[in-house]
Write a protein that holds these residues in place. Structure first.
Motif, PDB file in Angstrom:
ATOM      1  N   ASN A   1      36.158  -9.767  73.918  1.00  0.00           N
ATOM      2  CA  ASN A   1      36.574 -11.127  74.264  1.00  0.00           C
ATOM      3  C   ASN A   1      36.935 -11.206  75.745  1.00  0.00           C
ATOM      4  OD1 ASN A   1      36.317 -12.230  71.652  1.00  0.00           O
ATOM      5  ND2 ASN A   1      38.274 -11.359  71.049  1.00  0.00           N
ATOM      6  N   ASP A   2      36.181 -11.997  76.476  1.00  0.00           N
ATOM      7  CA  ASP A   2      36.494 -12.242  77.884  1.00  0.00           C
ATOM      8  C   ASP A   2      37.683 -13.187  77.968  1.00  0.00           C
ATOM      9  OD1 ASP A   2      34.347 -10.705  78.661  1.00  0.00           O
ATOM     10  OD2 ASP A   2      32.977 -12.417  78.807  1.00  0.00           O
ATOM     11  N   LEU A   3      38.717 -12.777  78.686  1.00  0.00           N
ATOM     12  CA  LEU A   3      39.894 -13.620  78.880  1.00  0.00           C
ATOM     13  C   LEU A   3      39.706 -14.412  80.171  1.00  0.00           C
ATOM     14  CD1 LEU A   3      42.772 -11.200  77.819  1.00  0.00           C
ATOM     15  CD2 LEU A   3      41.441 -12.802  76.430  1.00  0.00           C
ATOM     16  N   VAL A   4      39.407 -15.687  80.023  1.00  0.00           N
ATOM     17  CA  VAL A   4      39.057 -16.531  81.160  1.00  0.00           C
ATOM     18  C   VAL A   4      40.316 -17.078  81.823  1.00  0.00           C
ATOM     19  CG1 VAL A   4      37.765 -18.592  81.862  1.00  0.00           C
ATOM     20  CG2 VAL A   4      36.919 -17.152  79.993  1.00  0.00           C
ATOM     21  N   ASP A   5      40.342 -17.051  83.150  1.00  0.00           N
ATOM     22  CA  ASP A   5      41.407 -17.697  83.904  1.00  0.00           C
ATOM     23  C   ASP A   5      41.033 -19.153  84.155  1.00  0.00           C
ATOM     24  OD1 ASP A   5      43.120 -15.504  84.082  1.00  0.00           O
ATOM     25  OD2 ASP A   5      42.109 -14.727  85.871  1.00  0.00           O
ATOM     26  N   LEU A   6      41.980 -19.933  84.660  1.00  0.00           N
ATOM     27  CA  LEU A   6      41.721 -21.353  84.872  1.00  0.00           C
ATOM     28  C   LEU A   6      40.617 -21.606  85.889  1.00  0.00           C
ATOM     29  CD1 LEU A   6      45.221 -23.102  84.739  1.00  0.00           C
ATOM     30  CD2 LEU A   6      43.624 -22.538  82.904  1.00  0.00           C
ATOM     31  N   ASP A   7      40.362 -20.639  86.775  1.00  0.00           N
ATOM     32  CA  ASP A   7      39.289 -20.815  87.750  1.00  0.00           C
ATOM     33  C   ASP A   7      37.930 -20.396  87.196  1.00  0.00           C
ATOM     34  OD1 ASP A   7      39.530 -18.086  87.665  1.00  0.00           O
ATOM     35  OD2 ASP A   7      40.057 -17.822  89.773  1.00  0.00           O
ATOM     36  N   GLY A   8      37.885 -20.052  85.920  1.00  0.00           N
ATOM     37  CA  GLY A   8      36.626 -19.683  85.287  1.00  0.00           C
ATOM     38  C   GLY A   8      36.259 -18.225  85.434  1.00  0.00           C
ATOM     39  N   GLN A   9      37.075 -17.459  86.142  1.00  0.00           N
ATOM     40  CA  GLN A   9      36.787 -16.042  86.349  1.00  0.00           C
ATOM     41  C   GLN A   9      37.327 -15.197  85.189  1.00  0.00           C
ATOM     42  OE1 GLN A   9      34.943 -14.833  89.048  1.00  0.00           O
ATOM     43  NE2 GLN A   9      34.598 -17.030  89.270  1.00  0.00           N
ATOM     44  N   VAL A  10      36.615 -14.115  84.910  1.00  0.00           N
ATOM     45  CA  VAL A  10      37.047 -13.170  83.876  1.00  0.00           C
ATOM     46  C   VAL A  10      37.560 -11.915  84.577  1.00  0.00           C
ATOM     47  CG1 VAL A  10      36.354 -11.775  81.908  1.00  0.00           C
ATOM     48  CG2 VAL A  10      35.376 -14.063  82.215  1.00  0.00           C
ATOM     49  N   ARG A  11      38.845 -11.702  84.486  1.00  0.00           N
ATOM     50  CA  ARG A  11      39.463 -10.545  85.130  1.00  0.00           C
ATOM     51  C   ARG A  11      39.973  -9.526  84.103  1.00  0.00           C
ATOM     52  NH1 ARG A  11      40.810 -15.156  88.054  1.00  0.00           N
ATOM     53  NH2 ARG A  11      40.064 -15.097  90.221  1.00  0.00           N
ATOM     54  N   GLN A  12      39.927  -9.914  82.833  1.00  0.00           N
ATOM     55  CA  GLN A  12      40.374  -9.031  81.762  1.00  0.00           C
ATOM     56  C   GLN A  12      39.481  -9.234  80.546  1.00  0.00           C
ATOM     57  OE1 GLN A  12      44.478 -10.805  81.793  1.00  0.00           O
ATOM     58  NE2 GLN A  12      45.096  -8.663  81.533  1.00  0.00           N
ATOM     59  N   VAL A  13      39.364  -8.179  79.748  1.00  0.00           N
ATOM     60  CA  VAL A  13      38.722  -8.308  78.439  1.00  0.00           C
ATOM     61  C   VAL A  13      39.717  -7.822  77.398  1.00  0.00           C
ATOM     62  CG1 VAL A  13      36.370  -8.064  79.293  1.00  0.00           C
ATOM     63  CG2 VAL A  13      37.655  -6.024  78.617  1.00  0.00           C
ATOM     64  N   ALA A  14      39.585  -8.348  76.196  1.00  0.00           N
ATOM     65  CA  ALA A  14      40.519  -7.991  75.125  1.00  0.00           C
ATOM     66  C   ALA A  14      39.740  -7.523  73.907  1.00  0.00           C
ATOM     67  CB  ALA A  14      41.395  -9.188  74.756  1.00  0.00           C
TER      68      ALA A  14
ATOM     69  N   PRO B   1      39.126 -17.514  73.683  1.00  0.00           N
ATOM     70  CA  PRO B   1      40.205 -16.763  74.326  1.00  0.00           C
ATOM     71  C   PRO B   1      40.316 -17.061  75.820  1.00  0.00           C
ATOM     72  CG  PRO B   1      38.333 -15.333  73.902  1.00  0.00           C
ATOM     73  CD  PRO B   1      38.005 -16.643  73.266  1.00  0.00           C
ATOM     74  N   ILE B   2      41.539 -17.202  76.308  1.00  0.00           N
ATOM     75  CA  ILE B   2      41.817 -17.317  77.733  1.00  0.00           C
ATOM     76  C   ILE B   2      42.966 -16.364  78.051  1.00  0.00           C
ATOM     77  CG2 ILE B   2      41.002 -19.695  77.875  1.00  0.00           C
ATOM     78  CD1 ILE B   2      43.904 -20.626  77.911  1.00  0.00           C
ATOM     79  N   SER B   3      43.184 -16.101  79.315  1.00  0.00           N
ATOM     80  CA  SER B   3      44.217 -15.150  79.699  1.00  0.00           C
ATOM     81  C   SER B   3      45.604 -15.712  79.413  1.00  0.00           C
ATOM     82  CB  SER B   3      44.103 -14.814  81.185  1.00  0.00           C
ATOM     83  OG  SER B   3      44.441 -15.934  81.980  1.00  0.00           O
ATOM     84  N   ARG B   4      46.558 -14.823  79.273  1.00  0.00           N
ATOM     85  CA  ARG B   4      47.943 -15.235  79.055  1.00  0.00           C
ATOM     86  C   ARG B   4      48.437 -16.100  80.218  1.00  0.00           C
ATOM     87  NH1 ARG B   4      52.186 -13.499  75.913  1.00  0.00           N
ATOM     88  NH2 ARG B   4      54.268 -13.893  76.774  1.00  0.00           N
ATOM     89  N   ALA B   5      48.067 -15.719  81.425  1.00  0.00           N
ATOM     90  CA  ALA B   5      48.469 -16.510  82.593  1.00  0.00           C
ATOM     91  C   ALA B   5      47.918 -17.928  82.501  1.00  0.00           C
ATOM     92  CB  ALA B   5      47.986 -15.832  83.872  1.00  0.00           C
ATOM     93  N   ALA B   6      46.655 -18.052  82.063  1.00  0.00           N
ATOM     94  CA  ALA B   6      46.044 -19.375  81.942  1.00  0.00           C
ATOM     95  C   ALA B   6      46.754 -20.215  80.881  1.00  0.00           C
ATOM     96  CB  ALA B   6      44.565 -19.231  81.603  1.00  0.00           C
ATOM     97  N   VAL B   7      47.142 -19.577  79.774  1.00  0.00           N
ATOM     98  CA  VAL B   7      47.844 -20.303  78.717  1.00  0.00           C
ATOM     99  C   VAL B   7      49.108 -20.951  79.266  1.00  0.00           C
ATOM    100  CG1 VAL B   7      49.170 -20.029  76.578  1.00  0.00           C
ATOM    101  CG2 VAL B   7      46.941 -18.922  76.806  1.00  0.00           C
ATOM    102  N   TYR B   8      49.894 -20.179  80.005  1.00  0.00           N
ATOM    103  CA  TYR B   8      51.177 -20.710  80.461  1.00  0.00           C
ATOM    104  C   TYR B   8      51.052 -21.604  81.694  1.00  0.00           C
ATOM    105  CZ  TYR B   8      53.483 -18.218  76.801  1.00  0.00           C
ATOM    106  OH  TYR B   8      53.883 -17.808  75.555  1.00  0.00           O
ATOM    107  N   GLU B   9      49.968 -21.459  82.451  1.00  0.00           N
ATOM    108  CA  GLU B   9      49.699 -22.429  83.510  1.00  0.00           C
ATOM    109  C   GLU B   9      49.376 -23.786  82.891  1.00  0.00           C
ATOM    110  OE1 GLU B   9      47.080 -21.189  86.793  1.00  0.00           O
ATOM    111  OE2 GLU B   9      47.415 -19.132  86.114  1.00  0.00           O
ATOM    112  N   LEU B  10      48.624 -23.782  81.814  1.00  0.00           N
ATOM    113  CA  LEU B  10      48.311 -25.038  81.116  1.00  0.00           C
ATOM    114  C   LEU B  10      49.568 -25.633  80.499  1.00  0.00           C
ATOM    115  CD1 LEU B  10      44.944 -24.161  79.324  1.00  0.00           C
ATOM    116  CD2 LEU B  10      45.262 -25.680  81.288  1.00  0.00           C
TER     117      LEU B  10
END
Length: 342
Positions: free
Chosen positions: A186-199, A124-133
């Motif tokens: 589930n830790d939602l990882v951002d592109l910088d590797g930080q976890v700012r949300q859990v799901a 799992p990754i964050s929604r923001a990370a998905v659309y940045e990719l």
């Protein structure tokens, strides 16, 4: 042109081992680190087996593999390690180059990603990370993104939700209505590797829905995915809900901790309380009593991800594919088929 012998020398293994790894021989008993090292060296020199050379021209089709989980998590949970191995195996079979692999937590070179035919993202990754990719490379395949589907993103996932419901229904059919859930977040990882949300995990979501439908009070312990949390969660359950009929555990490593506590409380799984887990990892062969668990087709998940990535990039299609890989409930001593009322 590099030879198998040269790859073997650089990888510090025999030529026969290199040949079997590159031809995706899953019966070969070597460590995952050895498989990955051989594949990485072969990819570096763009080595192709005879089977790959006979395959249709792949115009040097290449993918990037991006992982949301840490190496420590992977080493402690064969699930992610086997998915990765399945990705490499299928890529080798199809003459596809896994040209770049990286973990978000260790840093991803985003400038490279537009150069590959497709991206495969595991975990799992964050929604923001998905659309940045997606803004960098349109061809993305998500692998077990925690039960989250995106309308415009391909994904591969096991049928965890429906299997959770089946387990709960079967437990209830055997007059075991007091069912607890031990699960991870589930830790939602951002592109910088930080976890700012859990799901919430899909098994947790399904459990809550099922409890509402049957007007039952949910009993949930949710935290990390390691055996120690299984211990901590089970200890809390023994004090807070001593009359439990069953515990559903979201992963085999968690179940190891749960079973340890049950033993300390003189409870026999399969007799005094049922325990059902997910994974069917190799470690369950060394647990007594034998653990009833859901077999997740780890390698097939990896295989499907590669095929989906190739199909997505080659066909330039304008529809989305969500691939669900079936699971299988393996009945053993902690909850046997004989207990089920048909």
């Amino acid at each position: 042109m590099v030879t198998i012998r040269q790859i073997a020398e650089e990888a510090r293994v025999s030529a026969a081992t290199v040949s079997r790894i590159l031809n995706a021989d899953t019966t070969l008993s070597v460590t995952d680190e050895t498989r990955e090292r051989v594949n990485r060296i072969a990819n570096k020199y763009n080595y192709r087996t005879r089977q790959q050379k006979k395959a249709p021209d792949k115009h040097h089709f290449s993918v990037a593999l991006l992982m949301s989980h840490s190496l420590e998590r992977e080493n402690n949970d064969d699930y992610w390690r086997h998915i990765k191995q399945g990705i490499y195996e299928e890529a080798q079979r199809r003459g596809i180059n896994v040209a770049y692999s990286a973990r978000f937590i260790e840093g991803v070179d985003l400038s490279r990603l537009r150069n590959y035919d497709a991206l495969i993202v595991t975990g799992p990754i964050s929604r923001a990370a998905v659309y940045e990719l997606k803004a960098i490379n349109q061809n993305i395949v998500l692998v077990d993104a925690g039960g989250v589907h995106y309308d415009d993103i391909d994904d591969v996932t096991p049928n965890l939700g429906s299997m959770t419901r089946r387990i709960l229904d079967e437990l209830r059919s055997t007059a075991q209505p007091n069912i607890a859930l031990v699960t991870g977040q589930n830790d939602l990882v951002d592109l910088d590797g930080q976890v700012r949300q859990v799901a919430e995990d899909i098994r947790t979501t399904t459990y809550y829905q099922w409890c509402r439908e049957h007007r039952l009070t949910p009993i949930v312990k949710s935290g990390s995915w390691d055996p120690q949390f299984g211990v901590d969660a089970a200890e809390e359950l023994m004090h807070e809900a001593p009359k439990l009929d069953a515990i559903v555990v979201a992963s085999d490593p968690l179940a190891v901790g749960v079973l340890k506590v049950l033993k300390e409380h003189n409870l026999v799984p399969g007799k005094d309380i049922s325990v059902v887990s997910f994974g069917d990892l190799e470690l369950v062969n060394y647990i007594a009593p034998l653990l009833t668990t859901v077999r997740l087709e780890h390698f097939k998940i990896g295989h499907a991800a590669v095929r989906l990535a190739e199909d997505l990039a080659r066909k330039n299609r304008d529809w989305v594919s969500w691939v669900t890989i079936p699971t299988q409930l393996i009945y053993r001593e902690t909850f046997t088929k004989k207990q089920i009322k048909r």
